[in-house]
Write a protein that holds these residues in place. Structure first.
Motif, PDB file in Angstrom:
ATOM      1  N   ASP A  57      -9.051  -7.195   0.503  1.00  0.00           N
ATOM      2  CA  ASP A  57      -9.160  -7.077   1.956  1.00  0.00           C
ATOM      3  C   ASP A  57      -7.958  -7.725   2.648  1.00  0.00           C
ATOM      4  O   ASP A  57      -7.462  -7.220   3.664  1.00  0.00           O
ATOM      5  CB  ASP A  57     -10.473  -7.685   2.458  1.00  0.00           C
ATOM      6  N   VAL A  58      -7.464  -8.818   2.080  1.00  0.00           N
ATOM      7  CA  VAL A  58      -6.272  -9.474   2.616  1.00  0.00           C
ATOM      8  C   VAL A  58      -5.051  -8.579   2.404  1.00  0.00           C
ATOM      9  O   VAL A  58      -4.178  -8.460   3.281  1.00  0.00           O
ATOM     10  CB  VAL A  58      -6.068 -10.859   1.967  1.00  0.00           C
ATOM     11  N   THR A  59      -4.974  -7.943   1.234  1.00  0.00           N
ATOM     12  CA  THR A  59      -3.876  -7.012   0.955  1.00  0.00           C
ATOM     13  C   THR A  59      -3.853  -5.874   1.975  1.00  0.00           C
ATOM     14  O   THR A  59      -2.783  -5.480   2.461  1.00  0.00           O
ATOM     15  CB  THR A  59      -4.008  -6.428  -0.470  1.00  0.00           C
ATOM     16  N   LYS A  60      -5.023  -5.349   2.295  1.00  0.00           N
ATOM     17  CA  LYS A  60      -5.108  -4.267   3.282  1.00  0.00           C
ATOM     18  C   LYS A  60      -4.566  -4.729   4.636  1.00  0.00           C
ATOM     19  O   LYS A  60      -3.805  -4.004   5.294  1.00  0.00           O
ATOM     20  CB  LYS A  60      -6.567  -3.832   3.451  1.00  0.00           C
ATOM     21  N   SER A  61      -4.954  -5.921   5.055  1.00  0.00           N
ATOM     22  CA  SER A  61      -4.481  -6.448   6.339  1.00  0.00           C
ATOM     23  C   SER A  61      -2.969  -6.610   6.333  1.00  0.00           C
ATOM     24  O   SER A  61      -2.293  -6.307   7.321  1.00  0.00           O
ATOM     25  CB  SER A  61      -5.159  -7.792   6.634  1.00  0.00           C
ATOM     26  N   MET A  62      -2.432  -7.098   5.217  1.00  0.00           N
ATOM     27  CA  MET A  62      -0.985  -7.255   5.089  1.00  0.00           C
ATOM     28  C   MET A  62      -0.285  -5.910   5.224  1.00  0.00           C
ATOM     29  O   MET A  62       0.722  -5.780   5.941  1.00  0.00           O
ATOM     30  CB  MET A  62      -0.646  -7.886   3.733  1.00  0.00           C
ATOM     31  N   CYS A  63      -0.801  -4.897   4.545  1.00  0.00           N
ATOM     32  CA  CYS A  63      -0.176  -3.572   4.589  1.00  0.00           C
ATOM     33  C   CYS A  63      -0.223  -2.988   5.997  1.00  0.00           C
ATOM     34  O   CYS A  63       0.739  -2.353   6.449  1.00  0.00           O
ATOM     35  CB  CYS A  63      -0.863  -2.642   3.599  1.00  0.00           C
ATOM     36  N   ASN A  64      -1.333  -3.200   6.690  1.00  0.00           N
ATOM     37  CA  ASN A  64      -1.428  -2.734   8.081  1.00  0.00           C
ATOM     38  C   ASN A  64      -0.353  -3.383   8.944  1.00  0.00           C
ATOM     39  O   ASN A  64       0.281  -2.737   9.784  1.00  0.00           O
ATOM     40  CB  ASN A  64      -2.817  -3.032   8.647  1.00  0.00           C
ATOM     41  N   GLU A  65      -0.135  -4.686   8.722  1.00  0.00           N
ATOM     42  CA  GLU A  65       0.876  -5.411   9.477  1.00  0.00           C
ATOM     43  C   GLU A  65       2.279  -4.884   9.183  1.00  0.00           C
ATOM     44  O   GLU A  65       3.129  -4.814  10.081  1.00  0.00           O
ATOM     45  CB  GLU A  65       0.794  -6.907   9.149  1.00  0.00           C
ATOM     46  N   LEU A  66       2.507  -4.492   7.928  1.00  0.00           N
ATOM     47  CA  LEU A  66       3.836  -4.026   7.521  1.00  0.00           C
ATOM     48  C   LEU A  66       4.040  -2.530   7.751  1.00  0.00           C
ATOM     49  O   LEU A  66       5.136  -2.023   7.531  1.00  0.00           O
ATOM     50  CB  LEU A  66       4.060  -4.351   6.042  1.00  0.00           C
ATOM     51  N   GLY A  67       2.992  -1.828   8.154  1.00  0.00           N
ATOM     52  CA  GLY A  67       3.112  -0.397   8.363  1.00  0.00           C
ATOM     53  C   GLY A  67       3.167   0.405   7.079  1.00  0.00           C
ATOM     54  O   GLY A  67       3.752   1.493   7.039  1.00  0.00           O
ATOM     55  N   ILE A  68       2.547  -0.119   6.027  1.00  0.00           N
ATOM     56  CA  ILE A  68       2.533   0.541   4.725  1.00  0.00           C
ATOM     57  C   ILE A  68       1.243   1.350   4.582  1.00  0.00           C
ATOM     58  O   ILE A  68       0.153   0.850   4.866  1.00  0.00           O
ATOM     59  CB  ILE A  68       2.661  -0.495   3.596  1.00  0.00           C
ATOM     60  N   ILE A  69       1.375   2.590   4.140  1.00  0.00           N
ATOM     61  CA  ILE A  69       0.232   3.502   4.045  1.00  0.00           C
ATOM     62  C   ILE A  69      -0.659   3.120   2.864  1.00  0.00           C
ATOM     63  O   ILE A  69      -0.196   3.000   1.723  1.00  0.00           O
ATOM     64  CB  ILE A  69       0.699   4.953   3.886  1.00  0.00           C
ATOM     65  N   THR A  70      -1.945   2.936   3.131  1.00  0.00           N
ATOM     66  CA  THR A  70      -2.950   2.705   2.099  1.00  0.00           C
ATOM     67  C   THR A  70      -4.137   3.619   2.383  1.00  0.00           C
ATOM     68  O   THR A  70      -4.305   4.104   3.506  1.00  0.00           O
ATOM     69  CB  THR A  70      -3.432   1.240   2.077  1.00  0.00           C
ATOM     70  N   PRO A  71      -5.005   3.859   1.395  1.00  0.00           N
ATOM     71  CA  PRO A  71      -6.214   4.636   1.676  1.00  0.00           C
ATOM     72  C   PRO A  71      -7.080   3.932   2.730  1.00  0.00           C
ATOM     73  O   PRO A  71      -7.146   2.702   2.770  1.00  0.00           O
ATOM     74  CB  PRO A  71      -6.928   4.672   0.316  1.00  0.00           C
TER      75      PRO A  71
END
Length: 330
Positions: A130-144
């Motif tokens: 869940d922390v990884t997802k938040s990080m990716c959202n902050e960086l603009g990285i596409i995740t499922p």
């Protein structure tokens, strides 16, 4: 190479891990070079994989002339390290909770004892999905797309197919890929690995891994399961259950994107040493989705990072030494 089934792993957890064994030195080898304390085993569901990883690492270090002491990590590891800090460096071969979630780096930082692999920040950002997802959202990285589901509310807004993951486990433990025709859904999930799970949309595509060493992307590799729907625990650690494809068939645009995203996340997380990142590439969309990072990737005979390193001319012993030379404290 063959590993226990998940049911056997769970039985071992209750009989061994719940007993909270104490730390014990299992092997000791003299050498002329630096004194290395290798941590393996531990108290997680991945203790057996950790021991397989450490076997090759220890053999390489001993052959290269290092003085090596091997410790099976137990509940008293903080006290053990405080009393046994007369080593030059710690080689962290632990997998799973305690070893790669930031606990061990935190202890070693406090006694200023250099250690391999990433520190507290990177470990937390990589281990907790869940922390990884938040990080990716902050960086603009596409995740499922994803949502959290807990044991008291076993429901999801996602339509079939979808993926269920524990928020804090490695080696694909507890992961379920659920399709509409299955006699299974989130309502049947046992939440064995924690009271909260992550449910993701299912992205059809190729599962691609990148290996990053000291900030440089060494290469990528595709894993293609032969019998299973995805690269699960048994498939990862059993000979003959997956193809490892070196010549990955993706567009140059997305190959470059995977390299760029891997470098960006490695830097943002403040990783060190070796890290593996996972992606799903959907050819119809010509798009790569970031799945997760592993700050303590396996060093087993079937592990991906040593294989990618070998693809670019770095043999196992050289990889072990390069990881060792990256040791430090936060």
């Amino acid at each position: 190479m063959k590993v226990d089934s998940l049911s056997d792993q769970k039985r071992k957890y209750h009989s061994n891990v719940k007993g909270q064994h104490k730390s014990v030195i299992t092997d000791k080898y003299a050498g002329d070079k630096a004194k290395v304390l290798v941590l393996h085993g531990g108290m997680s569901f991945e203790r057996d994989i950790s021991k397989i990883s450490s076997k090759g690492v220890v053999e390489a270090l001993v052959q290269l002339g290092y003085g090596v002491t091997v410790v099976d990590v137990g509940i008293d590891i903080q006290e053990f390290l405080l009393k046994n800090s007369n080593y030059d460096v710690v080689y962290n071969c632990l997998h799973g909770t305690y070893g790669e979630d930031g606990c061990i780096p935190s202890i070693l930082n406090s006694i200023d004892l250099p250690y391999t692999h990433s520190g507290v920040r990177a470990s937390v950002l990589g281990f907790y999905k869940d922390v990884t997802k938040s990080m990716c959202n902050e960086l603009g990285i596409i995740t499922p797309k994803a949502e959290l589901v807990d044991i008291n509310n076993k429901s999801t807004s996602f339509q079939f197919p979808y993926v269920i993951k524990p928020i804090a486990q490695g080696s694909s433990l507890g992961v379920e890929v659920v399709f509409s025709g299955d006699d299974y859904s989130i309502e049947n999930y046992d939440f064995f690995y924690g009271d909260v799970a992550l449910v993701e949309e299912y992205i059809e595509g190729q599962e691609i891994h990148s290996a990053v060493l000291d900030g440089e992307v060494l290469g990528i590799l595709e894993t293609r399961p032969i019998k299973k729907r995805f690269y699960d625990y048994e498939t990862k650690y059993t000979d003959g259950l997956a193809l490892h494809i070196h010549d990955v068939d993706i567009t140059e645009k997305e190959r470059s994107n995977i390299f760029d995203v891997s470098t960006k996340i490695y830097s943002f997380m403040n990783c060190k040493g070796i890290v593996r990142f996972e992606f799903i590439y959907n050819s119809t969309q010509d798009k790569s989705y970031f799945l997760e990072g592993n700050t303590h990737p396996g060093m087993t005979p079937l592990s991906i990072c040593p294989e990618i390193a070998q693809m670019v001319g770095i043999d196992f012993s050289e990889l072990v030494v390069r990881i060792l030379n990256s040791a430090g404290v936060d």
